[in-house]
Design an enzyme around this catalytic site. Structure first.
Site, PDB file in Angstrom:
ATOM      1  N   ALA A 103       3.698 -11.561  16.663  1.00 39.85           N
ATOM      2  CA  ALA A 103       4.453 -10.445  17.226  1.00 39.85           C
ATOM      3  C   ALA A 103       4.598  -9.303  16.224  1.00 39.85           C
ATOM      4  CB  ALA A 103       5.834 -10.926  17.679  1.00 39.85           C
ATOM      5  N   ASN A 111      -1.022  -3.230   3.357  1.00 40.20           N
ATOM      6  CA  ASN A 111      -1.631  -4.555   3.374  1.00 40.20           C
ATOM      7  C   ASN A 111      -0.622  -5.680   3.189  1.00 40.20           C
ATOM      8  OD1 ASN A 111      -3.807  -6.691   2.849  1.00 40.20           O
ATOM      9  ND2 ASN A 111      -2.721  -6.629   0.891  1.00 40.20           N
ATOM     10  N   TYR A 118       5.051 -14.346  13.818  1.00 41.40           N
ATOM     11  CA  TYR A 118       4.080 -13.663  12.954  1.00 41.40           C
ATOM     12  C   TYR A 118       3.155 -12.804  13.797  1.00 41.40           C
ATOM     13  CZ  TYR A 118      -0.228 -12.984  10.340  1.00 41.40           C
ATOM     14  OH  TYR A 118      -1.346 -12.429   9.763  1.00 41.40           O
ATOM     15  N   ASP A 155       9.143  -4.935  -5.091  1.00 36.78           N
ATOM     16  CA  ASP A 155       9.262  -5.567  -3.782  1.00 36.78           C
ATOM     17  C   ASP A 155       9.473  -4.464  -2.754  1.00 36.78           C
ATOM     18  OD1 ASP A 155       9.904  -6.964  -1.492  1.00 36.78           O
ATOM     19  OD2 ASP A 155      11.192  -8.407  -2.525  1.00 36.78           O
ATOM     20  N   ILE A 156       8.519  -4.290  -1.850  1.00 33.22           N
ATOM     21  CA  ILE A 156       8.567  -3.137  -0.948  1.00 33.22           C
ATOM     22  C   ILE A 156       9.657  -3.237   0.111  1.00 33.22           C
ATOM     23  CG2 ILE A 156       6.144  -2.516  -1.283  1.00 33.22           C
ATOM     24  CD1 ILE A 156       5.567  -3.808   1.457  1.00 33.22           C
ATOM     25  N   LYS A 183       2.441  -8.507  13.932  1.00 32.51           N
ATOM     26  CA  LYS A 183       1.150  -7.840  13.831  1.00 32.51           C
ATOM     27  C   LYS A 183       0.842  -7.044  15.096  1.00 32.51           C
ATOM     28  CE  LYS A 183       0.143  -9.065   9.670  1.00 32.51           C
ATOM     29  NZ  LYS A 183       0.109  -8.047   8.593  1.00 32.51           N
TER      30      LYS A 183
END
Length: 254
Positions: free
Chosen positions: A157, A91, A155, A64-65, A159
């Site tokens: 915001a 990604n 969401y 989990d990053i 990106k």
């Protein structure tokens, strides 16, 4: 003998997050087919193993990053295995349907943690190695990173923030020979909406609505996006940096 021109990523190493499905899986496979050795990262071991089975050039790391120390572990795993790092594809991400009237502090925090903070920490950890190889970073944004999304503003915001990081890092790292670009997919056939907790019938209704609005008349496929990630990351493209390439079938024009 096949030349490196025909195999642009020969002897190069890439990390792809969110590689268990959708755009991440398609990107891992496309990079491996272009000659790269790929470390696919994601939370779900089973689907990562399916990605790895698609090409012998793909290795996987279930992780989990957003966890503490995850970025350093991802980069160290790739470098210890192959001795270098040439490309980071940020990604992995999540979405949320959350109108302003239903704003939830914890949802906002999770969105920014995965969509903004984790890519930043991965880029930070990868940077010394990317400087050494004149490598690049490709961030995966969204067409809604630069156009409004009623009911999904937070969401969008995240990106938008990722696109601004892309441009700023590109200027900052250009003297080091490190390129930073982004792709911004439109509605694409992935499981991200299901993962966000939406019922399947709601997802299908949303897809149908989006399909009617897209000028080319169809939703995107993960391979549509993966193909352009490979192109914009091509090590021969040394004059392309700071760009956000929208891949949405013309949706942003309407």
């Amino acid at each position: 003998m096949t030349s490196s021109t025909a195999i642009p990523f020969a002897d190069r190493v890439a990390v792809v997050t969110g590689a268990g499905s959708g755009i991440g899986r398609a990107t891992a496979v496309a990079l491996a087919e272009a000659g790269a050795r790929v470390l696919g990262v994601g939370r779900r071991k089973e689907v990562l193993e399916e990605t790895a089975s698609a090409h012998p050039g793909i290795a996987v790391l279930p992780l989990d990053i957003v966890e503490e120390g995850a970025a350093e572990e991802v980069v160290a795993t790739a470098v210890e295995r192959w001795g270098r790092l040439d490309l980071l594809v940020n990604n992995a991400g999540s979405t949320a349907v959350m109108p302003l009237a239903e704003t939830d502090r914890s949802v906002i925090g999770r969105l920014f943690e995965l969509n903004v903070t984790a890519p930043s920490l991965l880029a930070h950890a990868a940077l010394p190695h990317l400087r050494a190889t004149s490598g690049s970073i490709v961030n995966v944004s969204s067409t809604y990173g630069h156009r409004p999304l009623p009911g999904g503003a937070h969401y969008a915001a995240t990106k938008s923030a990722l696109e601004q990081l892309t441009r700023s890092w590109a200027l900052e790292l250009a003297p080091d020979g490190v390129r930073v670009n982004a792709v911004a997919p439109g509605p694409t056939r992935t499981d991200v909406l299901v993962a966000a907790g939406l019922p399947d019938d709601t997802v299908q209704e949303m897809f149908a609505y989006e399909r009617e609005r897209i000028p080319v008349g169809r939703l995107g496929d993960p391979e549509d996006v993966a193909d352009w990630i490979v192109r914009i990351a091509d090590p021969r493209g040394t004059f392309v940096t700071g760009q956000v390439l929208t891949i949405d079938g013309g949706l942003e024009l309407v």
